[in-house]
Design an enzyme around this catalytic site. Structure first.
Site, PDB file in Angstrom:
ATOM      1  N   LYS A 102       0.899  -1.061  -0.267  1.00 18.00           N
ATOM      2  CA  LYS A 102      -0.105  -0.002  -0.075  1.00 18.00           C
ATOM      3  C   LYS A 102       0.608   1.696  -0.082  1.00 18.00           C
ATOM      4  CE  LYS A 102      -4.262   1.180   0.581  1.00 18.00           C
ATOM      5  NZ  LYS A 102      -6.013   0.425  -0.124  1.00 18.00           N
TER       6      LYS A 102
HETATM    7  N1  GLU Z   1      -7.319   0.156  -3.298  1.00 21.07           N
HETATM    8  C1  GLU Z   1      -8.217  -1.415  -3.044  1.00 21.07           C
HETATM    9  C2  GLU Z   1      -7.847  -1.512  -2.081  1.00 21.07           C
HETATM   10  O1  GLU Z   1      -7.801  -1.699  -1.129  1.00 21.07           O
HETATM   11  C3  GLU Z   1      -7.818  -1.553  -4.589  1.00 21.07           C
HETATM   12  C4  GLU Z   1      -6.075  -2.464  -5.175  1.00 21.07           C
HETATM   13  C5  GLU Z   1      -5.465  -3.151  -6.265  1.00 21.07           C
HETATM   14  O2  GLU Z   1      -7.091  -3.005  -7.084  1.00 21.07           O
HETATM   15  O3  GLU Z   1      -4.841  -3.400  -6.145  1.00 21.07           O
HETATM   16  O4  GLU Z   1      -7.803  -2.385  -2.402  1.00 21.07           O
END
Ligand code: GLU
Length: 410
Positions: A102
């Protein structure tokens, strides 16, 4: 409680259940890499602002690391680390071949002009381009970022490394994005709510739903739920809550929001409520789809919905979660409930790598199949061991990551 402490607590419960030894616990909880960078940006008025950017790569035992980029004023290392860890369990519980990561920048994206947003995105990538890549770590949208931001990021990354759209997902459909990616998280929430209801022997038309948050996730979830005959009685956004005890006309609410730059302010066909009151309505299903920590020990006594679907990441604090569990509230946990987004991100990455485009029907079918399998596995695990759906999801995810770690050798 800090965000990372909360994820650690759920991890520990699952690790106890799996009887993991201390060395494996330590390995699985320690992120592979944490990066903090300076992001200097020139604002439109000529002022120089120095922002802080982060990327935490938690675990890659099951594949390249995957997770969104958040531009929000709450972003700090603790939050990003917690969310990176959640991504490892999320990709594992739906069994897509990724680890977890993240990132983000501590900035309120709504306070930036479009040009400033572009400069922040490009400057951030200048700082972290060498730690991300299609085989190592693949970012995606999250709070405060969208397809346009992904397009700038791809463009900036390719200046250093050459053509490779698979470096990032959630791109515009015209620029190697996947059809159905934008709706995917909300659609997944809808699909899983339906599965849960079926397993509990309930009917959609007798299920009143309140959705907190009407952004990308909440609005698509509302659309699918209304199409599936659920009775969506309340929605909310930053302007407040909108409640119609007989059921909202969701296509009308969606149209209103589109016509008013994504805001529900002034929506006429509903009673006004506060955002907090949405959580306390007399409904059968509550869907928190905004920020984390909205259900906590001070309001949990007033949260009476028998089913809660965690569309946001971490909307229930662990102390409140414990009270809900004692009370018999069924909680569909975030790592499963909102995994539709990363699942379609995986389909986008596959299409980019194969240079082959899928149609929307195929994306939707495959999303349904991945989420249905994951839901059944979590449901069976929870029934078999008489544990909550959250603990069951964590147990399945951690078992998979643990197994992959042991198989490849530390
Ligand atoms: N931000 C989204 C999540 O927390 C999607 C992450 C992604 O598609 O890699 O799952």
């Amino acid at each position: 409680m800090k965000a990372f402490e909360a994820t650690e607590l759920y991890f520990t419960r699952a690790a106890d259940h799996l009887q993991l030894d201390d060395s494996m616990r330590k390995l699985l909880l320690t992120p592979k890499r944490q990066v903090q960078v300076q992001v200097p940006v020139e604002m439109d008025n000529g002022e120089l602002k120095t922002l802080l950017g982060y990327r935490v790569q938690h675990d890659d035992a099951r594949g390249p690391m995957k997770g969104g980029l958040r531009f929000h004023s709450d972003v700090d290392l603790d939050e990003v680390r917690a969310l990176a860890t959640l991504m490892t369990w999320k990709t594992a519980v739906v069994d897509i071949p990724y680890g977890g990561a993240k990132g983000g920048v501590n900035v309120d994206s709504r306070s930036l002009s479009v040009r400033e947003l572009e400069r922040v995105s490009r400057k951030f990538i200048d700082q972290i381009h060498d730690v991300i890549g299609p085989d190592t770590d693949i970012p995606a949208p999250d709070m405060g970022t969208n397809a346009e931001v992904m397009a700038w990021i791809r463009n900036q990354w390719e200046k250093y490394h050459g053509f490779n759209p698979a470096v990032i997902t959630g791109k515009p459909v015209e620029l190697y994005g996947a059809k159905g990616r934008e709706e995917a998280t909300g659609r997944g929430v809808g699909i899983l709510s339906f599965k849960l209801l079926r397993r509990l022997g309930r009917n959609p038309h007798e299920t009143r739903v309140a959705i907190q948050g009407f952004g990308n996730v909440g609005s698509h979830a509302a659309k699918l739920l209304a199409e599936s005959d659920f009775n969506v009685v309340a929605v909310s956004d930053i302007s407040g809550g909108y409640y119609q005890p007989d059921g909202l006309d969701i296509p009308d609410v969606l149209r209103y929001s589109l016509d008013h730059q994504g805001s529900l302010e002034g929506y006429p066909h509903a009673q006004r409520l506060s955002n907090e009151a949405i959580l306390e309505l007399d409904v059968e299903m509550l869907i928190p789809a905004a920020v984390g920590g909205v259900i906590h020990k001070d309001n949990v006594a007033r949260v009476t919905a028998p089913m809660i679907v965690e569309a946001a990441n971490g909307p229930i604090n662990p102390d409140a979660d414990e009270i809900l569990e004692q009370r018999g509230t069924i909680v569909l946990p975030d790592i499963l409930a909102n995994a539709g987004g990363v699942t379609v991100s995986y389909f986008e990455w596959v299409q980019n790598r194969q240079h082959y485009k899928w149609g929307l029907d195929r994306v939707r079918q495959e999303l349904d199949s991945v989420l249905s399998t994951a839901f059944e596995e979590v449901w069976q695990e929870s029934q078999q061991h008489k544990i909550s759906l959250r603990l069951a999801a964590y147990v399945i995810a951690i078992r998979r990551v643990c197994y992959a770690t042991k198989l490849s050798g530390v």
